[in-house]
Design a protein around this motif. Structure first.
Motif, PDB file in Angstrom:
ATOM      1  N   UNK A 169      27.188  40.963  76.020  1.00 42.93           N
ATOM      2  CA  UNK A 169      25.888  40.871  75.372  1.00 42.93           C
ATOM      3  C   UNK A 169      25.980  40.338  73.942  1.00 42.93           C
ATOM      4  N   UNK A 170      27.164  40.365  73.355  1.00 45.13           N
ATOM      5  CA  UNK A 170      27.324  39.877  71.984  1.00 45.13           C
ATOM      6  C   UNK A 170      27.274  38.356  71.909  1.00 45.13           C
ATOM      7  N   UNK A 171      27.434  37.690  73.022  1.00 42.60           N
ATOM      8  CA  UNK A 171      27.524  36.233  73.029  1.00 42.60           C
ATOM      9  C   UNK A 171      26.311  35.602  72.362  1.00 42.60           C
ATOM     10  N   UNK A 172      26.571  34.681  71.429  1.00 42.35           N
ATOM     11  CA  UNK A 172      25.484  33.965  70.769  1.00 42.35           C
ATOM     12  C   UNK A 172      24.913  32.892  71.677  1.00 42.35           C
ATOM     13  N   UNK A 173      25.645  32.488  72.684  1.00 44.99           N
ATOM     14  CA  UNK A 173      25.162  31.451  73.581  1.00 44.99           C
ATOM     15  C   UNK A 173      24.073  31.974  74.509  1.00 44.99           C
ATOM     16  N   UNK A 174      23.999  33.287  74.656  1.00 45.02           N
ATOM     17  CA  UNK A 174      22.973  33.848  75.515  1.00 45.02           C
ATOM     18  C   UNK A 174      21.737  34.244  74.747  1.00 45.02           C
ATOM     19  N   UNK A 175      21.797  34.199  73.399  1.00 42.85           N
ATOM     20  CA  UNK A 175      20.680  34.630  72.570  1.00 42.85           C
ATOM     21  C   UNK A 175      20.274  33.498  71.646  1.00 42.85           C
ATOM     22  N   UNK A 176      18.996  33.094  71.630  1.00 41.11           N
ATOM     23  CA  UNK A 176      18.563  32.038  70.704  1.00 41.11           C
ATOM     24  C   UNK A 176      18.753  32.468  69.264  1.00 41.11           C
ATOM     25  N   UNK A 177      18.852  31.459  68.395  1.00 34.87           N
ATOM     26  CA  UNK A 177      19.110  31.735  66.981  1.00 34.87           C
ATOM     27  C   UNK A 177      17.982  32.533  66.357  1.00 34.87           C
ATOM     28  N   UNK A 178      16.729  32.211  66.724  1.00 29.55           N
ATOM     29  CA  UNK A 178      15.583  32.870  66.089  1.00 29.55           C
ATOM     30  C   UNK A 178      15.430  34.312  66.504  1.00 29.55           C
ATOM     31  N   UNK A 179      16.162  34.728  67.568  1.00 29.58           N
ATOM     32  CA  UNK A 179      16.016  36.096  68.050  1.00 29.58           C
ATOM     33  C   UNK A 179      16.970  37.053  67.376  1.00 29.58           C
ATOM     34  N   UNK A 180      17.755  36.562  66.444  1.00 33.70           N
ATOM     35  CA  UNK A 180      18.721  37.448  65.772  1.00 33.70           C
ATOM     36  C   UNK A 180      17.991  38.500  64.960  1.00 33.70           C
ATOM     37  N   UNK A 181      18.265  39.757  65.249  1.00 33.72           N
ATOM     38  CA  UNK A 181      17.512  40.849  64.646  1.00 33.72           C
ATOM     39  C   UNK A 181      17.763  40.966  63.159  1.00 33.72           C
ATOM     40  N   UNK A 182      18.948  40.644  62.737  1.00 33.33           N
ATOM     41  CA  UNK A 182      19.285  40.803  61.330  1.00 33.33           C
ATOM     42  C   UNK A 182      18.897  39.594  60.497  1.00 33.33           C
ATOM     43  N   UNK A 183      18.323  38.589  61.124  1.00 32.11           N
ATOM     44  CA  UNK A 183      17.945  37.398  60.371  1.00 32.11           C
ATOM     45  C   UNK A 183      19.122  36.545  59.996  1.00 32.11           C
ATOM     46  N   UNK A 184      20.298  36.789  60.612  1.00 31.95           N
ATOM     47  CA  UNK A 184      21.463  36.000  60.284  1.00 31.95           C
ATOM     48  C   UNK A 184      21.647  34.906  61.318  1.00 31.95           C
ATOM     49  N   UNK A 185      22.209  33.813  60.895  1.00 28.47           N
ATOM     50  CA  UNK A 185      22.551  32.752  61.824  1.00 28.47           C
ATOM     51  C   UNK A 185      23.903  33.065  62.417  1.00 28.47           C
ATOM     52  N   UNK A 186      23.988  33.332  63.751  1.00 25.99           N
ATOM     53  CA  UNK A 186      25.273  33.717  64.321  1.00 25.99           C
ATOM     54  C   UNK A 186      26.343  32.679  64.148  1.00 25.99           C
ATOM     55  N   UNK A 187      25.960  31.407  64.083  1.00 26.02           N
ATOM     56  CA  UNK A 187      26.965  30.368  64.012  1.00 26.02           C
ATOM     57  C   UNK A 187      27.248  29.924  62.601  1.00 26.02           C
ATOM     58  N   UNK A 188      26.265  30.041  61.725  1.00 30.02           N
ATOM     59  CA  UNK A 188      26.495  29.703  60.331  1.00 30.02           C
ATOM     60  C   UNK A 188      26.652  28.224  60.083  1.00 30.02           C
ATOM     61  N   UNK A 189      25.933  27.357  60.823  1.00 35.19           N
ATOM     62  CA  UNK A 189      26.100  25.917  60.635  1.00 35.19           C
ATOM     63  C   UNK A 189      24.891  25.290  59.963  1.00 35.19           C
ATOM     64  N   UNK A 190      23.687  25.735  60.332  1.00 42.61           N
ATOM     65  CA  UNK A 190      22.521  25.178  59.674  1.00 42.61           C
ATOM     66  C   UNK A 190      22.298  25.813  58.314  1.00 42.61           C
ATOM     67  N   UNK A 191      22.821  27.011  58.143  1.00 42.12           N
ATOM     68  CA  UNK A 191      22.733  27.685  56.840  1.00 42.12           C
ATOM     69  C   UNK A 191      24.119  28.177  56.500  1.00 42.12           C
ATOM     70  N   UNK A 192      24.631  27.784  55.359  1.00 41.20           N
ATOM     71  CA  UNK A 192      25.957  28.210  54.934  1.00 41.20           C
ATOM     72  C   UNK A 192      25.854  29.506  54.171  1.00 41.20           C
ATOM     73  N   UNK A 193      26.624  30.474  54.566  1.00 43.69           N
ATOM     74  CA  UNK A 193      26.620  31.770  53.893  1.00 43.69           C
ATOM     75  C   UNK A 193      28.002  32.041  53.371  1.00 43.69           C
ATOM     76  N   UNK A 194      28.126  32.161  52.085  1.00 47.11           N
ATOM     77  CA  UNK A 194      29.419  32.389  51.453  1.00 47.11           C
ATOM     78  C   UNK A 194      29.356  33.722  50.739  1.00 47.11           C
ATOM     79  N   UNK A 195      29.556  34.830  51.455  1.00 46.21           N
ATOM     80  CA  UNK A 195      29.423  36.130  50.819  1.00 46.21           C
ATOM     81  C   UNK A 195      30.644  36.476  49.994  1.00 46.21           C
ATOM     82  N   UNK A 196      30.399  37.206  48.930  1.00 44.34           N
ATOM     83  CA  UNK A 196      31.491  37.756  48.140  1.00 44.34           C
ATOM     84  C   UNK A 196      31.346  39.249  48.092  1.00 44.34           C
TER      85      UNK A 196
END
Length: 1003
Positions: free
Chosen positions: A445-472
């Motif tokens: 169920x964790x697979x990102x390929x089975x869940x659309x990007x907009x359905x992410x509950x935490x508002x995060x992009x599972x793949x991180x390609x359209x939005x770059x996130x560089x956390x510190x």
């Protein structure tokens, strides 16, 4: 592109000013500018609010900024119009000696650093073209006292002239070194080594040993030692075309890079060397045209292209062009402290043209990293992070880790699975982030390929390609994200030097669709990553899901445990309990995913996983293994998860089947159930007894191995409960278990011994034997146990033994012996069994037991056997009395009586024995008796005589040693032994001085 530096003009000559800027020097807050007509202008550099520090916009090339309107960048402090009669070609400072050095009209002069007055013109430097200054700290080899040594090297045609200052004192002597051709540039490599750029090559000059080393490099860098190309030596492709137009050969350039590295550049050729002059084997910088000047401003490599009026900023590791700054007519670089970061130095480096001086201000390094990530240049960001010091960045380690994970993710999208997973492993990426790149068959169920990007509950992009996130990561453990969006399609599609793109077109909403060979290849590379993640989990997590105590593990540092644990988690939790719960969830995800990967690619490897401690999801494993018919692996999994009841129910189901399926043929019969029960600890006795019932019914002998196995589990089972269980099944099983416990495990519990006695007696009473041999064997076991055991209760056993049954005569005799009723036991052997041999054996055993327990006589006391026997009643006397004076209605037995007298007469009291002998017995029948008595008495006498003789010999030997000595070197000297008594000799007992006291020396 990157915007690492921003140029700000700080000195601009006015239009009416006809002079030109020839040289500059910056030190402290002073800026010295040498002009073409010989004047020296002194400026004070003001600290302005650095606009670059708050600059967060996109990179803009060729951007310049004017000085602040509210505050001048520099203030003109003074101007020395008569500093020199000619143009000032070069300036330098020796702070330790308070000297300002200048090169003008081919002469080097020294000036006072405070008043700028001329002190001395070094006439030896007539015709000088350049000079170089260095200051270093050296320790005196004899005293070890450190001192500051400053050196000045001046190039005069082919000669290098050296001056030295020790602790601001000028040494009177100078040194000279002559080279093969004219010297164009000088650069101090170390405090004692000078790099000279010649017309056609470079050489190293060791000023201490005067050793000159040629540097061989590609193209115009240099040829064989001593080779001179004449006027056109070293001329490259880019300059040879302009010789006819008055062009000159390119100047050999050199600059320091990092610690112990230098860069040589001539024309478009470059060479990286160490301070020993050895090539570092790196590729050349891809310059299109020869630079006018090169330099190094931490951490970037600078190149000034005068013909284009630009300053190039490159990464010194990857040699990638990061920024191009437009600086019209710029001709010089001035970097006061090249190896120190601008954040530490406080001022940027300077770029000079004939009419202007620019100060190069740097952006914050964090902003530079963000800009590189934003435009997709992940390799450059990684390289820059590796060169920068930790103090210059906010959470350098966390940012470097995040960028490497972004790169690994991009590699994965490009189907470069091995490189991607190796990089994920290198940075200890959270397993969740890697697993979600796979389809549901691997990631569930964790697979990102089975869940659309907009359905992410935490508002995060599972793949991180359209939005770059560089956390510190902050110190308190919470993630702090700095999210930047792509500014253009071109930037998002920018490729790194190794061909990486930050965005790859997706085939599905969740990521690149993996299937077929791609999925198998990716899964094969995922397995080592998951195995290493399991290993890291085991460092912090016990098999029962509790956190390990770092103080008990010397390989872990307590201060780093929390941080190391958070590396395994997708989100940094706060409390210890939250970390524990999330670690358990992560471990469950890792092991379950590893199981799915094994089942997809190599199902045979799933079994070994279950034999280790694991956190696999039981529901997932059960469903998958039942689906594939791998029931043996399912049993192993149940055992590892301690789901013993489910495992035993499965084993019972397949074990009782008469014709098991092919997939479960290994589980047929009771053998697998028995092996499983043997592995269970004693605490699970209820489960063991419950499922041991059916193997005992099917195969009692094999089923008893559950309780009789030579293992710790079997030996620690509650024996009373096992005995009760087996007694309810079959007394033969209970007898077998009791024999095992008593004989092999040496259990001395009286109740067990009594229970076994009762079983033996009850078996004899019931008489349910197959044949006479089995009955005889049972009787032998009964008699053997009655004789050997010392822990049953004889009176209870005697009550259960019938007195009138011949089968119980001998057991009763053994029990009576245990009770000390020897006469009653002998009556059974003599009158009921009528077996003289057994009666005699009985007496022998009793006599042996009494003799072994008798107290040994003290030394020096010898009691004659006949005297001792006369005082005590022997067991043989009792047997003899039964033979000769039997109770009615039994008759005397002369034959056995005479045999007892012959064999054991000496052990019986003489008086009472003779009283028992009837008068009618012939004397000659008693010959053997009397002979045995006489021999016994003679033996005692002879033994005493031999002992006496041996003692006499021993006394004689000891007396000889005392009188004559033992003859051993250093041994007893006998009468020749002497003892020296001095005034200091004291007694070994009372510690008093002997003095005139009488002396007695013991042997």
């Amino acid at each position: 592109m990157l915007s690492a530096f921003i140029a700000r003009p700080i000195v601009e000559l006015k239009q009416r000013d006809k002079s030109k800027i020839e040289s500059i020097l910056a030190y402290g807050d002073r800026l010295l500018v040498g002009l073409s007509h010989g004047s020296l202008r002194v400026y004070r550099v003001n600290e302005l609010i650095d606009e670059a520090q708050s600059h967060h916009g996109p990179a803009i090339e060729d951007q310049t900024h004017s000085s602040s309107a509210k505050q001048n960048a520099v203030d003109l402090m003074r101007e020395e119009e008569k500093f020199s009669k000619h143009k000032i070609d070069q300036l330098a400072v020796i702070k330790e000696a308070n000297l300002l050095l200048s090169l003008s009209n081919g002469l080097v002069s020294t000036h006072d650093l405070q008043t700028y007055e001329l002190q001395e013109t070094l006439l030896k430097t007539k015709g000088a073209t350049t000079f170089a200054v260095t200051s270093n700290i050296f320790k005196d080899p004899s005293t070890g006292v450190p001192s500051i040594v400053s050196r000045l090297a001046v190039a005069v045609k082919r000669r290098v002239i050296l001056w030295s200052w020790h602790d601001s004192e000028l040494e009177p002597d100078t040194a000279e070194h002559t080279l093969v051709t004219g010297i164009k540039t000088l650069t101090w490599a170390t405090g004692t080594k000078l790099l000279a750029g010649l017309t056609s090559s470079y050489v190293f000059v060791d000023i201490e040993t005067s050793l000159i080393t040629d540097i061989v490099g590609p193209g115009s860098i240099g040829g064989a030692p001593g080779q001179d190309g004449g006027r056109f030596g070293g001329v490259g492709v880019s300059t040879i075309n302009y010789m006819g137009l008055g062009g000159a050969a390119p100047k050999p350039l050199a600059t320091h890079l990092g610690e112990g590295q230098l860069l040589l550049a001539k024309d478009i050729n470059t060479l990286f060397i160490d301070i020993e002059g050895q090539s570092l084997g790196r590729r050349q910088i891809p310059w299109a045209i020869a630079p006018e000047a090169i330099g190094y401003s931490y951490p970037y490599l600078l190149a000034l292209q005068a013909t284009r009026g630009t300053l190039e900023v490159r990464n010194p590791e990857t040699l990638t062009l990061l920024q191009t700054i437009s600086l019209p007519n710029a001709s010089q670089l001035h970097i006061s402290q090249p190896n120190i970061s601008l954040a530490h130095a406080g001022k940027g480096f300077l770029v000079v043209s004939e009419r202007c001086v620019w100060r190069m201000g740097a952006l914050e390094y964090d902003s530079q990293i963000d800009a590189l990530v934003d435009c997709g240049r992940l390799d450059e960001a990684i390289s820059l992070l590796g060169m920068l010091e930790d103090a210059l960045l906010k959470d350098k380690e966390g940012r470097l880790r995040e960028i490497k994970m972004l790169k690994a993710q991009n590699l994965f999208d490009l189907r470069r699975y091995r490189e991607s997973l190796d990089l994920f492993t290198e940075v200890s990426a959270p397993p969740e982030r890697v697993i979600r790149l796979f389809p549901p068959i691997i990631a569930g169920q964790l697979s990102a390929q089975a869940t659309p990007i907009n359905d992410d509950e935490n508002g995060e992009n599972p793949q991180g390609h359209d939005v770059k996130s560089v956390p510190g990561r902050e110190k308190n453990g919470g993630p702090q994200d700095a999210t930047v969006s792509h500014t253009s399609t071109e930037e998002s599609q920018a490729s790194t030097p190794d061909g990486l793109h930050t965005n790859v077109s997706r085939q599905t909403d969740g990521g690149v669709l993996l299937e077929g060979k791609d999925l198998k290849a990716a899964t094969a590379e995922l397995r080592p990553f998951l195995v290493q993640a399991r290993t890291r989990m085991q460092q912090y997590l016990n098999p029962d899901g509790t956190l390990k105590d770092a103080r008990g593990d010397q390989s872990l540092e307590v201060t780093n445990v929390q941080e190391a644990q958070e590396l395994l988690l997708a989100h940094a939790p706060g409390s210890r309990e939250e970390r524990r719960k999330q670690l358990v969830e992560t471990a469950k995800l890792v092991d379950t995913t590893l199981f799915r990967a094994y089942m997809y690619a190599s199902p045979s490897l799933a079994g070994p996983l279950f034999r280790l401690d694991n956190f696999c999801d039981p529901d997932v494993v059960k469903e998958k293994l039942i689906e594939t018919g791998r029931y043996t692996d399912l049993v192993d999994f149940y055992y590892g998860k301690k789901l013993h009841e489910q495992a035993l129910e499965l084993l019972q189901k397949f074990g009782k089947q008469s014709q098991a399926e092919e997939s479960s043929s290994q589980l047929a019969g009771p053998q697998r159930t028995i092996s499983y029960l043997q592995s269970l600890p004693a605490e699970m006795i209820d489960l063991i007894l419950r499922f041991a019932d059916w193997p005992l019914d099917v195969d009692p002998q094999l089923g008893m191995e559950v309780f009789l196995a030579d293992s710790e589990n079997a030996e620690t089972l509650p024996r009373q409960r096992v005995l009760n269980f087996l007694s309810s099944k079959d007394k033969a099983l209970a007898e077998k278990y009791l024999k095992h416990v008593i004989e092999e495990l040496n259990d001395t519990t009286p109740s067990f011994h009594q229970k076994l006695v009762d079983i033996y007696i009850q078996g004899l009473k019931e008489g349910k034997f197959v044949d006479d041999s089995s009955r005889k064997q049972w009787e032998e076991h009964t008699l053997s146990f009655l004789k050997s055991s010392r822990y049953y209760q004889p009176y209870k056993a005697l009550q259960k033994l019938p007195a009138d049954n011949p089968s119980f005569y001998e057991p009763r005799a053994i029990v009576l012996n245990r009770m000390g009723q020897h006469k009653q036991a002998l009556e059974i052997y003599v009158f009921k069994l009528q077996d003289p041999e057994k009666a005699e054996d009985y007496c022998n055993q009793v006599q042996l037991a009494q003799t072994s327990s008798a107290i040994t006589p003290k030394q020096g006391q010898r009691s004659i056997a006949t005297d001792l026997e006369d005082k005590t009643t022997s067991i043989y006397h009792n047997l003899l009395s039964l033979y000769l004076s039997p109770p009615p209605p039994h008759k005397p037995q002369w034959g056995p009586a005479l045999q007892i007298l012959a064999k054991h007469g000496a052990r019986m009291p003489a008086a009472s024995t003779l009283d028992l002998i009837p008068e009618i017995l012939p004397i000659n029948d008693l010959e053997s008796y009397f002979r045995g008595r006489i021999r016994s008495a003679n033996t005692a006498i002879n033994e005493s005589r031999v002992t006496s003789a041996l003692r006499s010999s021993l006394v004689f030997s000891e007396e000889a040693k005392l009188r004559l000595g033992d003859g051993v070197p250093g041994g007893n000297g006998g009468r020749n032994r002497h003892v020296l008594i001095s005034e200091d000799r004291v007694c070994g007992v009372c510690y008093k001085r002997f003095g005139g006291s009488a002396i007695k020396v013991l042997p």
